[in-house]
Structure formats: C-alpha cells, structure tokens
Design an enzyme around this catalytic site. Structure first.
Site, PDB file in Angstrom:
ATOM      1  N   THR A   1     -54.429 -28.967   0.148  1.00  0.00           N
ATOM      2  CA  THR A   1     -54.013 -28.024   1.176  1.00  0.00           C
ATOM      3  C   THR A   1     -54.051 -26.602   0.636  1.00  0.00           C
ATOM      4  OG1 THR A   1     -52.136 -27.268   2.530  1.00  0.00           O
ATOM      5  CG2 THR A   1     -51.615 -28.456   0.519  1.00  0.00           C
TER       6      THR A   1
ATOM      7  N   SER B   1     -42.970 -26.233   0.906  1.00  0.00           N
ATOM      8  CA  SER B   1     -42.249 -27.407   1.408  1.00  0.00           C
ATOM      9  C   SER B   1     -42.356 -28.510   0.366  1.00  0.00           C
ATOM     10  CB  SER B   1     -42.848 -27.894   2.736  1.00  0.00           C
ATOM     11  OG  SER B   1     -44.131 -28.467   2.519  1.00  0.00           O
TER      12      SER B   1
ATOM     13  N   LYS C   1     -48.617 -31.761  -3.325  1.00  0.00           N
ATOM     14  CA  LYS C   1     -50.022 -31.416  -3.519  1.00  0.00           C
ATOM     15  C   LYS C   1     -50.208 -30.622  -4.808  1.00  0.00           C
ATOM     16  CE  LYS C   1     -51.692 -33.208   0.332  1.00  0.00           C
ATOM     17  NZ  LYS C   1     -52.734 -34.244   0.386  1.00  0.00           N
TER      18      LYS C   1
ATOM     19  N   TYR D   1     -43.734 -31.364   0.946  1.00  0.00           N
ATOM     20  CA  TYR D   1     -45.122 -31.823   1.081  1.00  0.00           C
ATOM     21  C   TYR D   1     -46.068 -30.984   0.234  1.00  0.00           C
ATOM     22  CZ  TYR D   1     -49.799 -31.523   3.098  1.00  0.00           C
ATOM     23  OH  TYR D   1     -51.150 -31.441   3.257  1.00  0.00           O
ATOM     24  N   HIS D   2     -45.999 -29.663   0.363  1.00  0.00           N
ATOM     25  CA  HIS D   2     -46.873 -28.792  -0.413  1.00  0.00           C
ATOM     26  C   HIS D   2     -46.627 -28.948  -1.912  1.00  0.00           C
ATOM     27  CE1 HIS D   2     -46.975 -26.594   3.550  1.00  0.00           C
ATOM     28  NE2 HIS D   2     -48.268 -26.641   3.251  1.00  0.00           N
TER      29      HIS D   2
END
Length: 528
Positions: free
Chosen positions: A258, A296, A302, A298-299
C-alpha cells in the site's frame, strides 16, 4: 550465419581447431586433459558452438530490450490535462507529477506462461487478477480461506453485488471458455504445513500474495480486530516466506502492499519507488528503504511485511516484488463481465468500501456523498483493471537472482477527495455531506509520487479525468443492486481513537452545514 557474426566465427574457429601446438612450443599437460579424447573433444565443440550461438543471438536481441528495472529512467513526459475536471487539485497534479515515462514503452519479458498461486484469490483484487492471469494463458491456483466472506457475516453487511461461491465462480469461468483454475482452502497464517505441501506439489513460478486483511478502518475497530490484523497479515507473510525457503524452490513473490507505508505528505517531495537516496555522516551516498510512517494498524502490518521481505531477500535470496498500491476503484474487468456469476465483490460500507466506489454507490442511491473532514486528503488511485495488468507485469518481470527487493508504486494518479466528490456532484447532481473524520490524520496533505516503472510497462492507465464512462458502469451496477444496500452501513463505524469516536457521534447521512472556516486545519474530526 558465420559471415553475419564475426564474433561467432572467431569462437567457432578457435573452438573447432584440433591442431596440436606448434613444435616450437612446449606442451604442458593440464589437469584432466587426458579426458579430452577425440570423442569428448567433439562433444565439447558442439556444446561451445551452441553457447556461442546463444551469445550471438543475445547480442542482437538485447539492444531491443530496455534496461533492468533498477536502471530505468524515471524521467517523465507531460500529458495534457482533460477538460473534464476544472479543479486544480486533480488536473495540475495529474499533469505535473504522474505522467508516463519518456521514450518507448517497455515490453513485458518474453517467455513461457507461468504457474501462479494467487493467495487471497477470492477477494476484491484477488478474484479479477486470477481471471486476468488465466485469460492470458497462465496456470492459476487460487488459495483462500474465505475470511473476507466471514467478515461480511460478522459485520452484517454483504457485498452489494451477489458474489458466488468459489466453486460456482470457477465453473462459470470454464463455461465461458476460460482456462481452468483450481481453488484450495488454506489459511496461510495458520496452516503452514498445508501451505508448504501445496508449494512443493505445485512448484509455482510465482506466488501473488493478497492474503491479508485489507481494510484500515477494520484494523482500528477494536482490540480484537487489531490483533487479528497483525496475526493474520504478518504471520501469513512470514509463513509464506519460510515455506518458500523450506521448499528449496526458486519462486518469485509478488506482494500487494500500500502507498500508506510512506505516510502522506511526509517525504518533503516526490515519493520514490521504495528506496530513498541519503547522504551518510561520512559524506557517502547510499539508497535506503524509504522510512515508514503508517497511519493505522493495517498500514503498520504492511511496513512489517516490507522488513520481512528485506530480511529474507538478504538472508535467503528470495526474489520479491513489493507493490505499493493506491486506492482501487471500479468493479468490472474484461473478464468479470463475461458472466454474471463472475461478478466481482463491491464493498460500500464504512469499513471496506473504498472512497470512490462509496461515492459512486451513494450518488446512485441518492445518498449525499460522505466526505470525511475537509476532504483535503490527497490519495493515489488506480482502476481494478489496471491492478490486474500491473500484477501480471510484475510476474513477467521478476528481479534477477541476487537482486534486492523490487518496489513499485502501483498508482495511476493522485487526487483530493473533495475534488472527486465535486466531480461526481457535477455529473449526477448529488449533494455532498462533510462528516467528522473517524481517522486520525491531517485534513490537508500534498502527495507527489513517482510511478515511472509501471507507466513504462503499461503506458497510459485508466484515469479519473477521461473515463466518465467507467463511472457510468459502476453506477449501473449500483443501480441494479441497490436493493441489497443497508443505508446505515454507509456511515463510518470504526474510529482511530476515543477522541475521533466522540467527534463522530453527530454524523448522519443528512447534509450538515459545515462550520469549518476557510483554511482551518482539522485533525481526526476534532478542531485543533
């Protein structure tokens, strides 16, 4: 043939000559020379001649092929902005920062079709990518544990489009003449032994890794979803890398990352493709992995993925391509429109619905567009069709053995959220509703991104300015299935912290007059 290649003639003549050394030269016996009897000498001559033919052909062919990814020019050519959008927030950024690379477009590497495992192949990006790869002649095996469908049940909100079970999808694909694919139900994060067995059995050329919880809002929903996102995403990536090492196979990994790993507006200029040149205290220059600035949980996963790729690449020489993708929009691809049973999922809810798709669905429903904060967030965008093309380009152009992790920025363009909202408002007459922001982020940011590598591969990608017909396609889909929409699911239901949750208590689907003054900054829905 020999007259056309002087270098080949030289190799051939020197290789085939069997004349003994001149009498004036003493002959020294070399180790193993006794093995070169006439029969073996003839075999060696044939081998060397074949190798010389290959070198000669390569000499003639290589000038037609562009240089390796790490050496490609990142110079950009200017494109003329479309008159469709008058907002400088989109057109000027498109014209000056996200242009196609200069010169002739780079072609995909020639070669046989690949065997590809697509992990997460039942998802929003994974399913159309699997169809695209199969349509291009690759052998595809879809691996998924159907966790995204389970999350639908958990949230009480299905895809707006009625997606079929994987078995029905694959059956429909074969019925329309598609290349047969298989589906294997494996939890990559929990069932390591099954994953390793599958890799050893299939011996894939490439593995595409979509098998991660992909929504930033869902990762912030609760302590349960935060823990699940880390366990699933990081654990799954580490399992995959460990399995490739243990399989002892040379497999190219392609990971969908991302743009959020870079953060937004923190680079002080154009964001490069993965690596940043820095000057060390001793004055020497070197390239380092671009600093991470996740927004976040989520980030953050990554970012941790990226570090795992760096380690396994350095330690075990795992060939890896990490794709830093922007926000995906669109629904259909040339493959999914062949049969209604092949339709892709369409998320419209506050957790999984991507901003542009949410806006297009809301305009079709007659619901005011839900813009978070001032709408000054600048983000990268890419159409789902181009996502599929980019994945195939990455598969067909793996890093060379021993090369560092290849990183590409997988976006077509950047735009501000409010500019997109105003564009859709101009086309449809819908209202725009500015809500308190559930996220903890700057209200306004700039975003300049280098995307030369994929623009070199693919040329022009689908853009927001010139593809209003694609907007119509999405709106047609949402109009057809709008009876499946649960309006209350449109509002954000996940919040970054207690402060943003409190600020969002007054959010409604009805248009509220904004009390944000011109130029005023707003962080996470709270005035600062």
């Amino acid at each position: 043939l020999l007259s056309a290649s002087p270098s080949l003639e030289l190799v051939f003549s020197s290789t085939c000559s069997s004349s003994p050394p001149p009498p004036s030269q003493p002959h020294h016996t070399l180790p193993g020379e006794n093995l070169l009897n006439p029969q073996n000498r003839e075999m060696l001559t044939r081998i060397l001649f074949g190798a010389a033919l290959f070198v000669s052909a390569a000499d003639a062919f290589l000038p037609m092929v562009s240089s390796p990814l790490s050496l490609r020019s990142s110079s950009l050519r200017s494109t003329t902005p479309s008159p469709l959008l008058s907002s400088p927030g989109i057109t000027s950024r498109r014209a000056t920062k996200l242009q196609a690379a200069a010169g002739v477009s780079i072609k995909m590497m020639a070669g046989a079709n690949k065997k590809v495992l697509v992990l997460g192949g039942d998802g929003f990006c994974g399913w159309p990518t699997s169809l695209h790869l199969a349509d291009k002649g690759h052998d595809v095996v879809i691996v998924d544990n159907l966790s995204r469908r389970n999350i639908d049940t958990e949230m009480g909100c299905d895809s707006l489009t009625p997606i079929q079970h994987p078995e029905q999808r694959l059956k429909a694909w074969e019925e329309v003449g598609g290349r047969a694919m298989r589906f294997v139900n494996i939890d990559v994060a929990k069932e390591y032994d099954l994953l390793l067995e599958l890799i050893r059995q299939e011996k894939p050329d490439a593995i595409v890794h979509f098998a991660e919880q992909r929504a930033a809002p869902y990762s912030q929903k609760s302590s349960k979803t935060k823990r699940y996102t880390v366990d699933n995403n990081v654990g799954g990536t580490n399992n995959l890398l460990a399995a490739v090492v243990e399989s002892d196979l040379d497999i190219h990994l392609v990971h969908l990352g991302t743009m959020g790993v870079y953060g937004y507006g923190t680079s002080g200029g154009e964001i490069p493709e993965g690596y940043l040149e820095v000057t060390l205290p001793d004055g020497n220059k070197r390239e380092i992995l671009h600093p991470a600035y996740p927004g976040s949980v989520y980030h953050t996963t990554k970012c941790l993925d990226a570090l795992l790729f760096q380690f396994y690449n350095k330690n075990d020489q795992i060939r890896t391509t990490d794709l830093h993708q922007g926000i995906v929009w669109g629904t259909n691809t040339p493959q999914t429109i062949k049969d209604e049973r092949l339709i892709n999922r369409f998320d419209y809810d506050g957790d999984y619905g991507t901003v542009l798709n949410r806006f297009l669905m809301q305009s079709a429903m007659g619901v005011p567009l839900t813009v978070y904060g001032t709408g000054g967030q600048t983000r990268g965008f890419i159409h789902i069709t181009d996502t599929c093309r980019c994945i195939e380009a990455a598969i067909m152009n793996p890093p060379k053995p021993g090369a560092r992790v290849e990183i590409m920025n997988q976006i077509a363009e950047t735009a501000r959220v409010r500019d997109i909202a105003h564009m859709i408002q101009k086309q449809t007459g819908c209202e725009v509703n500015f809500l308190a922001n559930p996220r903890n982020e700057d209200a306004e940011n700039e975003l300049e991104v280098s995307n030369a590598k994929f623009m070199n591969f693919l040329g022009d990608m689908i853009s927001l300015e010139s593809q209003e017909g694609l907007f119509e396609e999405v709106q047609t889909v949402t109009e057809r299935y709008k009876s499946r929409c649960i309006p209350e699911k449109i509002l954000p239901a996940s919040f970054w912290n207690k402060k943003t949750a409190q600020a969002c208590e007054t959010n409604t689907l009805q248009v509220q007059k904004s009390d944000v003054k011109e130029g005023e900054k707003k962080l996470g829905g709270v005035f600062m």
